[in-house]
Design a protein around this motif. Structure first.
Motif, PDB file in Angstrom:
ATOM      1  N   GLY A   1     -16.202   5.247 -36.425  1.00  0.00           N
ATOM      2  CA  GLY A   1     -15.129   5.253 -37.383  1.00  0.00           C
ATOM      3  C   GLY A   1     -13.831   4.782 -36.742  1.00  0.00           C
ATOM      4  N   PRO A   2     -12.684   5.016 -37.338  1.00  0.00           N
ATOM      5  CA  PRO A   2     -12.479   5.762 -38.583  1.00  0.00           C
ATOM      6  C   PRO A   2     -12.939   4.975 -39.814  1.00  0.00           C
ATOM      7  CG  PRO A   2     -10.431   4.784 -37.865  1.00  0.00           C
ATOM      8  CD  PRO A   2     -11.430   4.488 -36.786  1.00  0.00           C
ATOM      9  N   ILE A   3     -12.904   5.637 -40.953  1.00  0.00           N
ATOM     10  CA  ILE A   3     -13.324   5.009 -42.196  1.00  0.00           C
ATOM     11  C   ILE A   3     -12.142   4.291 -42.824  1.00  0.00           C
ATOM     12  CG2 ILE A   3     -14.185   5.378 -44.524  1.00  0.00           C
ATOM     13  CD1 ILE A   3     -16.318   5.768 -42.498  1.00  0.00           C
TER      14      ILE A   3
ATOM     15  N   ASP B   1      -7.521  -7.777 -34.469  1.00  0.00           N
ATOM     16  CA  ASP B   1      -8.246  -8.559 -35.470  1.00  0.00           C
ATOM     17  C   ASP B   1      -7.475  -8.664 -36.784  1.00  0.00           C
ATOM     18  OD1 ASP B   1     -10.413  -9.049 -33.815  1.00  0.00           O
ATOM     19  OD2 ASP B   1     -11.414  -7.185 -34.353  1.00  0.00           O
ATOM     20  N   HIS B   2      -6.180  -8.370 -36.750  1.00  0.00           N
ATOM     21  CA  HIS B   2      -5.298  -8.479 -37.923  1.00  0.00           C
ATOM     22  C   HIS B   2      -5.679  -7.492 -39.034  1.00  0.00           C
ATOM     23  CE1 HIS B   2      -3.233 -12.204 -36.547  1.00  0.00           C
ATOM     24  NE2 HIS B   2      -4.395 -12.461 -35.998  1.00  0.00           N
ATOM     25  N   LEU B   3      -6.130  -6.311 -38.636  1.00  0.00           N
ATOM     26  CA  LEU B   3      -6.399  -5.253 -39.604  1.00  0.00           C
ATOM     27  C   LEU B   3      -5.362  -4.149 -39.433  1.00  0.00           C
ATOM     28  CD1 LEU B   3     -10.300  -4.902 -39.373  1.00  0.00           C
ATOM     29  CD2 LEU B   3      -8.968  -6.237 -41.020  1.00  0.00           C
ATOM     30  N   ASP B   4      -5.151  -3.411 -40.506  1.00  0.00           N
ATOM     31  CA  ASP B   4      -4.233  -2.278 -40.481  1.00  0.00           C
ATOM     32  C   ASP B   4      -5.063  -1.009 -40.611  1.00  0.00           C
ATOM     33  OD1 ASP B   4      -2.032  -0.645 -40.512  1.00  0.00           O
ATOM     34  OD2 ASP B   4      -1.542  -1.020 -42.623  1.00  0.00           O
ATOM     35  N   PRO B   5      -5.508  -0.416 -39.515  1.00  0.00           N
ATOM     36  CA  PRO B   5      -6.452   0.709 -39.564  1.00  0.00           C
ATOM     37  C   PRO B   5      -5.776   1.991 -40.014  1.00  0.00           C
ATOM     38  CG  PRO B   5      -5.760   0.321 -37.319  1.00  0.00           C
ATOM     39  CD  PRO B   5      -5.137  -0.775 -38.132  1.00  0.00           C
ATOM     40  N   PRO B   6      -6.579   2.998 -40.387  1.00  0.00           N
ATOM     41  CA  PRO B   6      -6.017   4.313 -40.733  1.00  0.00           C
ATOM     42  C   PRO B   6      -5.295   4.925 -39.544  1.00  0.00           C
ATOM     43  CG  PRO B   6      -8.301   4.134 -41.459  1.00  0.00           C
ATOM     44  CD  PRO B   6      -8.038   2.943 -40.597  1.00  0.00           C
ATOM     45  N   LYS B   7      -4.340   5.780 -39.824  1.00  0.00           N
ATOM     46  CA  LYS B   7      -3.586   6.436 -38.771  1.00  0.00           C
ATOM     47  C   LYS B   7      -4.460   7.447 -38.037  1.00  0.00           C
ATOM     48  CE  LYS B   7       0.874   5.989 -41.122  1.00  0.00           C
ATOM     49  NZ  LYS B   7       2.051   6.716 -41.661  1.00  0.00           N
ATOM     50  N   PRO B   8      -4.196   7.695 -36.744  1.00  0.00           N
ATOM     51  CA  PRO B   8      -4.989   8.666 -35.980  1.00  0.00           C
ATOM     52  C   PRO B   8      -4.727  10.080 -36.475  1.00  0.00           C
ATOM     53  CG  PRO B   8      -3.125   7.885 -34.687  1.00  0.00           C
ATOM     54  CD  PRO B   8      -3.167   7.027 -35.915  1.00  0.00           C
ATOM     55  N   PRO B   9      -5.601  11.033 -36.152  1.00  0.00           N
ATOM     56  CA  PRO B   9      -5.422  12.423 -36.605  1.00  0.00           C
ATOM     57  C   PRO B   9      -4.194  13.060 -35.973  1.00  0.00           C
ATOM     58  CG  PRO B   9      -7.176  12.276 -34.985  1.00  0.00           C
ATOM     59  CD  PRO B   9      -6.809  10.869 -35.313  1.00  0.00           C
TER      60      PRO B   9
ATOM     61  N   MET C   1      -9.945   8.227 -28.924  1.00  0.00           N
ATOM     62  CA  MET C   1     -11.035   7.391 -29.421  1.00  0.00           C
ATOM     63  C   MET C   1     -10.581   6.539 -30.598  1.00  0.00           C
ATOM     64  SD  MET C   1     -14.834   8.524 -30.699  1.00  0.00           S
ATOM     65  CE  MET C   1     -14.191   9.435 -32.110  1.00  0.00           C
ATOM     66  N   PHE C   2      -9.940   7.170 -31.586  1.00  0.00           N
ATOM     67  CA  PHE C   2      -9.445   6.418 -32.734  1.00  0.00           C
ATOM     68  C   PHE C   2      -8.323   5.468 -32.326  1.00  0.00           C
ATOM     69  CE2 PHE C   2     -10.805   9.623 -36.237  1.00  0.00           C
ATOM     70  CZ  PHE C   2     -12.122   9.287 -35.985  1.00  0.00           C
ATOM     71  N   GLY C   3      -7.511   5.901 -31.345  1.00  0.00           N
ATOM     72  CA  GLY C   3      -6.417   5.043 -30.911  1.00  0.00           C
ATOM     73  C   GLY C   3      -6.908   3.756 -30.275  1.00  0.00           C
ATOM     74  N   VAL C   4      -7.939   3.866 -29.427  1.00  0.00           N
ATOM     75  CA  VAL C   4      -8.506   2.668 -28.801  1.00  0.00           C
ATOM     76  C   VAL C   4      -9.124   1.758 -29.856  1.00  0.00           C
ATOM     77  CG1 VAL C   4     -10.290   1.836 -27.226  1.00  0.00           C
ATOM     78  CG2 VAL C   4      -8.881   3.810 -26.594  1.00  0.00           C
TER      79      VAL C   4
ATOM     80  N   LEU D   1      -0.818   3.093 -23.245  1.00  0.00           N
ATOM     81  CA  LEU D   1      -0.642   4.524 -23.491  1.00  0.00           C
ATOM     82  C   LEU D   1      -1.981   5.243 -23.566  1.00  0.00           C
ATOM     83  CD1 LEU D   1       1.182   6.936 -24.166  1.00  0.00           C
ATOM     84  CD2 LEU D   1       1.077   6.253 -26.570  1.00  0.00           C
ATOM     85  N   HIS D   2      -2.929   4.665 -24.295  1.00  0.00           N
ATOM     86  CA  HIS D   2      -4.257   5.284 -24.400  1.00  0.00           C
ATOM     87  C   HIS D   2      -4.958   5.300 -23.047  1.00  0.00           C
ATOM     88  CE1 HIS D   2      -3.661   5.506 -28.612  1.00  0.00           C
ATOM     89  NE2 HIS D   2      -3.858   4.226 -28.859  1.00  0.00           N
ATOM     90  N   LEU D   3      -4.792   4.242 -22.258  1.00  0.00           N
ATOM     91  CA  LEU D   3      -5.380   4.205 -20.925  1.00  0.00           C
ATOM     92  C   LEU D   3      -4.794   5.307 -20.051  1.00  0.00           C
ATOM     93  CD1 LEU D   3      -7.198   2.820 -18.844  1.00  0.00           C
ATOM     94  CD2 LEU D   3      -5.284   1.284 -18.320  1.00  0.00           C
ATOM     95  N   GLY D   4      -3.486   5.524 -20.150  1.00  0.00           N
ATOM     96  CA  GLY D   4      -2.859   6.592 -19.388  1.00  0.00           C
ATOM     97  C   GLY D   4      -3.360   7.967 -19.794  1.00  0.00           C
ATOM     98  N   VAL D   5      -3.539   8.187 -21.111  1.00  0.00           N
ATOM     99  CA  VAL D   5      -4.051   9.478 -21.585  1.00  0.00           C
ATOM    100  C   VAL D   5      -5.472   9.709 -21.099  1.00  0.00           C
ATOM    101  CG1 VAL D   5      -4.653  10.803 -23.648  1.00  0.00           C
ATOM    102  CG2 VAL D   5      -2.536   9.485 -23.599  1.00  0.00           C
ATOM    103  N   ILE D   6      -6.286   8.653 -21.109  1.00  0.00           N
ATOM    104  CA  ILE D   6      -7.661   8.775 -20.626  1.00  0.00           C
ATOM    105  C   ILE D   6      -7.677   9.188 -19.156  1.00  0.00           C
ATOM    106  CG2 ILE D   6      -9.752   7.470 -20.101  1.00  0.00           C
ATOM    107  CD1 ILE D   6      -9.216   5.823 -22.616  1.00  0.00           C
ATOM    108  N   MET D   7      -6.808   8.606 -18.354  1.00  0.00           N
ATOM    109  CA  MET D   7      -6.757   8.942 -16.934  1.00  0.00           C
ATOM    110  C   MET D   7      -6.283  10.373 -16.729  1.00  0.00           C
ATOM    111  SD  MET D   7      -5.170   5.354 -15.488  1.00  0.00           S
ATOM    112  CE  MET D   7      -5.138   5.936 -13.796  1.00  0.00           C
TER     113      MET D   7
END
Length: 261
Positions: A130-132, A235-243, A224-227, A163-169
């Motif tokens: 996901g997300p959906i 890909d020029h999409l506007d995905p849903p916001k993260p939780p 996960m959703f952020g990555v 930022l997501h890479l830093g959080v993962i570390m």
């Protein structure tokens, strides 16, 4: 260039199907296609309640024997992520197919083609975890030939990725070096340490480690959703916001205000 923009959703579909085939095999791809064809066929009736029942019933088969054993037999191999990819791909496929079916029921003139459902379902970044993104939004954005970016958009995307890479570390370091359950599990150690050390441990757990343990699931979902969202924005999409974090109490006020009694 114009042709590539028009057919980019088709390229997404082919690439996604090949990636799923490579990771899970043709039998799993056929299982996914069977779910898509089933819910697409039901959507042609244009009854929303029937689409809901069909989708929920199909999801329920993954908790019922002998259906779950039969469907799990379509995937071979014992690699570590096999159960996660199996249930994630099937579950999200059914939910995406339900979104497509409901949108098809609302379509006044004719029906969407099953190819549109396959393009929507096999977009790889969303496929397993996901997300959906609802079908109506994906259909418009994936078929938009005007692929322009706003000023500074690529900078924001790159910043989010870092930022997501830093959080993962940071999370990896916390899991490796901070053992919140180690001391309580060793009663001999608890008996031998001083009252001052025990008090400091309890204080640290309450204010620090226990809080991190509380929001750990949210951090996993947010990363996960952020990555995934960062990749989809490329890909020029506007995905849903993260939780949102569960410790943000205003979420509850927003939830209550959104209900209509």
């Amino acid at each position: 260039m114009v042709i590539s923009k028009i057919y980019r959703s088709l390229v997404f579909m082919v690439y996604g199907m090949l990636a799923v085939f490579t990771s899970m095999g043709w039998a799993y791809v056929m299982l996914i296609l069977s779910h898509c064809v089933l819910l697409y066929s039901i959507s042609l009736v244009k009854l929303r309640w029937l689409c809901f029942i069909a989708g929920l019933t199909t999801l329920a088969t993954f908790k019922m024997e002998p259906f779950i054993s039969w469907q799990a037999g379509f995937v071979t191999g014992n690699f570590e992520l096999r159960p996660l990819l199996f249930y994630g791909g099937c579950g999200f496929t059914i939910m995406r197919s339900m979104s497509f079916a409901l949108e098809n029921c609302e379509k006044k003139d004719g029906n969407y083609s099953i190819l549109e459902l396959l393009k929507y379902n096999f977009y790889l970044p969303f496929f397993y975890f996901g997300p959906i993104m609802t079908f109506d939004k994906f259909y418009i954005q994936a078929n938009n030939p005007n692929l322009t970016r706003k000023d500074g958009e690529m900078w924001n995307i790159s910043l989010q990725g870092l930022l997501h890479l830093g959080v993962i570390m940071i999370v990896a370091a916390l899991l490796h070096f901070m053992y919140i359950l180690t001391i309580p599990s060793d009663m001999k150690l608890l008996k031998n340490i001083s009252d001052w050390a025990l008090g400091m441990y309890a204080f640290t757990c309450i204010l620090g480690l226990a809080y991190l343990n509380l929001v750990y699931d949210w951090v996993k979902a947010a990363v996960m959703f952020g990555v995934i969202n960062t990749i989809s924005r490329l890909d020029h999409l506007d995905p849903p916001k993260p939780p949102k974090c569960i410790t943000m109490l205003y979420v509850f006020s927003e939830t209550i205000s959104s209900l209509h009694f």
